[in-house]
Design a protein around this motif. Structure first.
Motif, PDB file in Angstrom:
ATOM      1  N   ASP A  66      -3.950  33.459  25.727  1.00  0.00           N
ATOM      2  CA  ASP A  66      -2.538  33.490  26.098  1.00  0.00           C
ATOM      3  C   ASP A  66      -2.447  33.578  27.622  1.00  0.00           C
ATOM      4  O   ASP A  66      -2.621  34.640  28.199  1.00  0.00           O
ATOM      5  N   PHE A  67      -2.219  32.423  28.251  1.00  0.00           N
ATOM      6  CA  PHE A  67      -2.173  32.406  29.712  1.00  0.00           C
ATOM      7  C   PHE A  67      -0.790  32.799  30.223  1.00  0.00           C
ATOM      8  O   PHE A  67      -0.650  33.221  31.351  1.00  0.00           O
ATOM      9  N   SER A  69       2.108  34.859  28.986  1.00  0.00           N
ATOM     10  CA  SER A  69       2.951  36.057  28.967  1.00  0.00           C
ATOM     11  C   SER A  69       2.545  37.069  30.034  1.00  0.00           C
ATOM     12  O   SER A  69       3.367  37.861  30.476  1.00  0.00           O
ATOM     13  N   ARG A  70       1.306  37.055  30.470  1.00  0.00           N
ATOM     14  CA  ARG A  70       0.890  37.960  31.544  1.00  0.00           C
ATOM     15  C   ARG A  70       0.533  37.190  32.805  1.00  0.00           C
ATOM     16  O   ARG A  70      -0.268  37.674  33.608  1.00  0.00           O
ATOM     17  N   TRP A  71       1.038  35.964  32.944  1.00  0.00           N
ATOM     18  CA  TRP A  71       0.568  35.099  34.025  1.00  0.00           C
ATOM     19  C   TRP A  71       0.790  35.726  35.398  1.00  0.00           C
ATOM     20  O   TRP A  71      -0.035  35.577  36.300  1.00  0.00           O
ATOM     21  N   ILE A  74      -2.027  38.124  35.971  1.00  0.00           N
ATOM     22  CA  ILE A  74      -3.301  37.407  36.080  1.00  0.00           C
ATOM     23  C   ILE A  74      -3.390  36.711  37.432  1.00  0.00           C
ATOM     24  O   ILE A  74      -4.405  36.809  38.128  1.00  0.00           O
ATOM     25  N   THR A 229      -6.978  43.788  36.253  1.00  0.00           N
ATOM     26  CA  THR A 229      -6.109  43.154  35.265  1.00  0.00           C
ATOM     27  C   THR A 229      -6.792  43.100  33.904  1.00  0.00           C
ATOM     28  O   THR A 229      -6.189  43.404  32.873  1.00  0.00           O
ATOM     29  N   ALA A 233      -5.681  44.781  30.364  1.00  0.00           N
ATOM     30  CA  ALA A 233      -5.449  43.956  29.172  1.00  0.00           C
ATOM     31  C   ALA A 233      -6.248  44.481  27.990  1.00  0.00           C
ATOM     32  O   ALA A 233      -5.747  44.567  26.868  1.00  0.00           O
ATOM     33  N   GLU A 238      -4.600  43.746  24.304  1.00  0.00           N
ATOM     34  CA  GLU A 238      -4.032  42.396  24.382  1.00  0.00           C
ATOM     35  C   GLU A 238      -5.193  41.421  24.511  1.00  0.00           C
ATOM     36  O   GLU A 238      -5.510  40.939  25.594  1.00  0.00           O
ATOM     37  N   ASP A 240      -5.618  38.409  23.549  1.00  0.00           N
ATOM     38  CA  ASP A 240      -5.396  37.010  23.924  1.00  0.00           C
ATOM     39  C   ASP A 240      -5.305  36.863  25.443  1.00  0.00           C
ATOM     40  O   ASP A 240      -5.832  35.906  26.003  1.00  0.00           O
ATOM     41  N   SER A 241      -4.679  37.863  26.118  1.00  0.00           N
ATOM     42  CA  SER A 241      -4.654  37.802  27.582  1.00  0.00           C
ATOM     43  C   SER A 241      -6.044  38.039  28.154  1.00  0.00           C
ATOM     44  O   SER A 241      -6.464  37.361  29.101  1.00  0.00           O
TER      45      SER A 241
END
Lengths: 268, 271
Positions: A66-67, A69-71, A74, A229, A233, A238, A240-241
């Motif tokens: 998952d790029f 939702s926390r882009w 990141i 980060t 995560a 999380e 996926d992140s």
């Protein structure tokens, strides 16, 4: 009659350790250690069994990273990591060049040689994480502590290899330059530098690579970068992140390795 | 090279005009990149903390000495755990790395288009992730403790050992393999008698080298909860017990130096 002396059976000779007693002692000692080590581990198998479901979720997260939702976090971590890598490599190289010259037996007087070798030994003996812990305590959280850590670690690595390279140069060229009546600076500039420059560039690029990899780790103890980060995560489960971050790190490391090997080939 | 000067006299310069210009542009680009990165990196830096650092350093330094020697009693067991994490992790890594190396080497791989890329992918992904990150993941998956540390060290070691080993396999002397094949040996026997004796010294050297690195790495795995002396380090750091931290640093340094000495001795004896 010749049959009696001719050996019919072939026994394979031992490959690694020729002496029988040493072989027994080393293999036996290793075996005893393994048994003791395995016996002394405490594993909560119930916890491991429960964790397998989480492991499966992590693999799922890795397959569907998952790029988005926390882009924001990141990209912030990534920028910190990349800028930290560049600045610390540049500063580390700048400091390690004089130290490397001072640590070369054939250029420096004994006193300078010993001091420079001591700096290199200290920098190499301490791991990045331990330096990062101390520097975070002194300079506060954030990428500045990470920058100092990586610069310090670069010095030990680069100065040692540079000094070894200077010690291995072709003495004939240095002698030729010396015979023209060149000063010490001219000797460095015209005899030493052309010989070691390709390797220095190669080593710097290699260190750039290592510094990026390390910048992903020292964030765990608070020194900024993508590691912080990633740590957050994983702490929040999380996956996926986390999978997305690890994928980005692997891709950047591979790209850096690939391009630096090309540049090194081109320089040499 | 020779260049002419305004008064017509030839003079010697190290580089031609064009090379000088290119070099200058290169340096300018590097400086610009550095300044740019520096600006972004220090955007959020609180400079007060950095001016304050010498005072902080002196403060921490005064708390760090003398080391709390009595704390040593409670460090022996974590130290034993640390050594076990490194050793068992190396064993695990080596056991998985050997088949991967044989699949990845050009001269022993069963299928260059399927098995070899998969083996190379395993090597690359194991190598690009630091063991501390592996540990971070594994602690959250299988729970804190020594096992997470062992698996983390093992996973990181696969790539390292397999990469160096497959390069050693690719460099072997083909004529011996041919000689063994000529006796009518099966593929298994070719590997056993033609390849293994050639790579065994390299294999032992690589394993000991990796064990040495693993000792170094396993001392800090406890920071994320994966067992060993790092757990004690984390506990002491959390309560700011700096004299205990000093003792742990000394123990870690001694362990690392000792393992480096052992590995240097062993590799010297083998090679």
């Amino acid at each position: 009659m010749a049959d009696a002396t001719y050996p019919h059976r072939w026994k394979r000779p031992p490959v690694l350790i020729q002496d029988r007693r040493w072989r027994l002692a080393i293999y036996g000692g290793g075996l005893v250690w393994l048994v003791l080590a395995i016996a002394s581990i405490e594993v909560n198998w119930l916890r491991v069994y429960e964790g397998l479901e989480r492991g499966w979720r992590f693999i799922e997260g890795f397959l569907q990273p998952d790029f988005t939702s926390r882009w924001e976090d990141i990209s912030q971590g990534l920028i910190e990591s990349l800028t930290m890598t560049v600045t610390s490599t540049v500063v580390g190289v700048l400091i390690s060049v004089p130290i490397g010259i001072g640590a070369a037996r054939n250029l420096a007087p004994t006193a300078v040689y010993l001091v420079c070798r001591a700096i290199i030994a200290v920098s190499r003996a301490l791991q990045e994480i331990i330096i990062a812990i101390l520097l975070v305590a002194m300079f506060g959280f954030g990428p500045f502590a990470g920058f100092l850590t990586l610069s310090f670690a670069t010095i030990g690595f680069l100065a040692k290899l540079l000094a070894e390279d200077i010690e291995d140069i072709d003495e004939a060229q240095a002698e030729a330059i010396r015979a023209t009546g060149a000063s010490w600076w001219q000797l460095i500039n015209y005899a030493i530098q052309p010989q070691v420059m390709p390797r220095l560039i190669g080593l710097s690029l290699y260190r750039l690579d290592i510094n990026f990899r390390e910048s992903a780790v020292i964030g765990i103890v608070g020194a900024g970068g993508i590691g912080a980060t990633l740590n957050t995560a994983i702490d929040r489960y999380e996956y996926d992140s986390a999978g997305a971050i690890i994928m980005i790190v692997i891709v950047i490391v591979m790209m850096a390795e690939y391009s630096s090997s090309h540049v090194r080939k081109w320089v040499q | 090279m020779l260049v002419s000067t305004p008064n017509g006299q030839p003079a010697w310069a190290q580089r031609s005009g064009r090379a000088k210009l290119a070099l200058w542009a290169g340096w300018l680009a590097l400086v610009a990149l550095f300044v740019f990165c520096w600006q972004i990196m220090t955007k959020d830096t609180i400079w007060y903390f950095i001016y304050d650092a010498p005072r902080q350093a002196a403060d921490i330094g005064s708390r760090m000495v003398p080391p709390a020697w009595t704390y040593m009693d409670r460090l022996w067991w974590p130290l034993w755990d640390t050594l076990n994490i490194a050793t068992l992790g190396t064993v695990m890594g080596v056991i998985i790395a050997v088949p991967v190396a044989f699949l990845a080497a050009r001269n022993t791989t069963p299928s260059p288009y399927i098995a070899r890329p998969i083996a190379l992918l395993i090597i690359v992904s194991s190598r690009s992730i630091n063991s501390l990150i592996w540990a971070l993941l594994l602690v959250s998956i299988i729970g804190p403790g020594v096992l997470a540390g062992i698996v983390a060290i093992g996973l990181r070691s696969i790539g390292f050992v397999a990469k160096l080993l497959y390069e050693a396999i690719e460099e072997i002397d083909e004529s011996q393999v041919e000689a063994v094949t000529a006796t009518g040996a099966s593929p298994r026997q070719v590997i056993d008698y033609g390849i293994v004796p050639r790579i065994l010294p390299a294999f032992a050297g690589i394993s000991v080298f990796r064990w040495d690195i693993n000792i170094r790495e396993s001392t800090i795995l406890g920071l994320v909860g994966a067992g060993g002396i790092g757990l004690q380090l984390q506990a002491s750091l959390n309560v700011l017990a700096w004299s205990k931290v000093t003792l742990i640093f000394i123990v870690i340094l001694a362990t690392v130096v000792l393992s480096e000495w052992v590995s240097a001795k062993v590799r010297h004896a083998i090679i």
